[in-house]
Design a protein around this motif. Structure first.
Motif, mmCIF file in Angstrom:
data_model
loop_
_atom_site.group_PDB
_atom_site.id
_atom_site.type_symbol
_atom_site.label_atom_id
_atom_site.label_comp_id
_atom_site.label_asym_id
_atom_site.label_seq_id
_atom_site.Cartn_x
_atom_site.Cartn_y
_atom_site.Cartn_z
ATOM 1 N N VAL A 1 1.068 11.896 -9.806
ATOM 2 C CA VAL A 1 -0.009 13.084 -9.699
ATOM 3 C C VAL A 1 1.021 14.348 -9.582
ATOM 4 O O VAL A 1 0.576 15.341 -10.338
ATOM 5 C CB VAL A 1 -0.616 13.132 -8.353
ATOM 6 N N LEU A 2 1.991 14.277 -8.881
ATOM 7 C CA LEU A 2 2.842 15.490 -8.885
ATOM 8 C C LEU A 2 3.771 15.795 -10.135
ATOM 9 O O LEU A 2 3.864 16.933 -10.562
ATOM 10 C CB LEU A 2 3.936 15.523 -7.707
ATOM 11 N N GLY A 3 4.005 14.574 -10.951
ATOM 12 C CA GLY A 3 4.561 14.713 -11.991
ATOM 13 C C GLY A 3 3.595 15.369 -13.059
ATOM 14 O O GLY A 3 3.938 16.338 -13.979
ATOM 15 N N SER A 4 2.360 14.855 -13.122
ATOM 16 C CA SER A 4 1.394 15.415 -13.984
ATOM 17 C C SER A 4 0.941 16.920 -13.638
ATOM 18 O O SER A 4 0.696 17.787 -14.448
ATOM 19 C CB SER A 4 0.055 14.563 -13.968
ATOM 20 N N LEU A 5 1.036 17.391 -12.445
ATOM 21 C CA LEU A 5 0.818 18.804 -12.129
ATOM 22 C C LEU A 5 1.854 19.645 -12.229
ATOM 23 O O LEU A 5 1.551 20.823 -11.895
ATOM 24 C CB LEU A 5 0.316 18.597 -10.473
ATOM 25 N N LYS B 1 0.825 -1.211 -0.078
ATOM 26 C CA LYS B 1 0.026 -0.084 -0.137
ATOM 27 C C LYS B 1 0.946 1.238 0.071
ATOM 28 O O LYS B 1 0.565 2.308 -0.746
ATOM 29 C CB LYS B 1 -1.048 -0.108 1.182
ATOM 30 N N THR B 2 1.763 1.170 0.746
ATOM 31 C CA THR B 2 2.828 2.438 0.972
ATOM 32 C C THR B 2 3.580 2.500 -0.614
ATOM 33 O O THR B 2 3.756 3.614 -1.034
ATOM 34 C CB THR B 2 3.900 2.220 1.984
ATOM 35 N N THR B 3 3.862 1.407 -1.201
ATOM 36 C CA THR B 3 4.440 1.494 -2.410
ATOM 37 C C THR B 3 3.715 2.192 -3.314
ATOM 38 O O THR B 3 3.884 3.173 -4.203
ATOM 39 C CB THR B 3 5.226 0.358 -2.789
ATOM 40 N N ILE B 4 2.468 1.667 -3.508
ATOM 41 C CA ILE B 4 1.470 2.136 -4.539
ATOM 42 C C ILE B 4 1.146 3.642 -3.908
ATOM 43 O O ILE B 4 0.955 4.391 -5.073
ATOM 44 C CB ILE B 4 0.134 1.422 -4.348
ATOM 45 N N GLY B 5 1.011 3.814 -2.898
ATOM 46 C CA GLY B 5 0.851 5.418 -2.528
ATOM 47 C C GLY B 5 1.761 6.249 -3.156
ATOM 48 O O GLY B 5 1.532 7.337 -3.713
ATOM 49 N N VAL B 6 3.029 5.799 -2.987
ATOM 50 C CA VAL B 6 4.174 6.804 -3.297
ATOM 51 C C VAL B 6 4.170 6.863 -4.552
ATOM 52 O O VAL B 6 4.376 7.962 -5.254
ATOM 53 C CB VAL B 6 5.598 6.189 -2.548
#
Length: 93
Positions: free
Chosen positions: A16-20, A5-10
């Protein structure tokens, strides 16, 4: 399970940050374009002013001396040079 879950979250956060990232850059990306556009506008305005100045000088010289050419000295002074055709008289003997 917790590590997954942590890996998927990261990974999701990175995506998201890359696209923004492009949206977060803002106007700084176009600052050079705006500066170049402002310089071009100033140059065009300057050329229009120069053209008006030349036309006014030509009209002034034409009014003062008839058919003449408007010239500018290095100091920026207007000099009107008449356009006179020098005709040599023909003499028949």
């Amino acid at each position: 399970m917790n590590t997954l879950k942590t890996t998927i979250g990261v990974i999701a956060l990175i995506l998201v940050l890359g696209s923004l990232g492009a949206c977060l850059d803002g106007p700084e990306d176009h600052q050079g374009d705006w500066s170049q556009s402002d310089n071009l506008k100033a140059l065009q305005d300057s050329e229009a002013g120069t053209a008006r100045r030349e036309a006014a000088a030509q009209a002034l010289c034409r009014e003062a001396h008839g058919e003449s050419v408007a010239l500018w000295t290095v100091e920026g002074h207007l000099v009107c040079r008449p356009r006179r055709a020098v005709l040599k008289a023909q003499v028949q003997l």
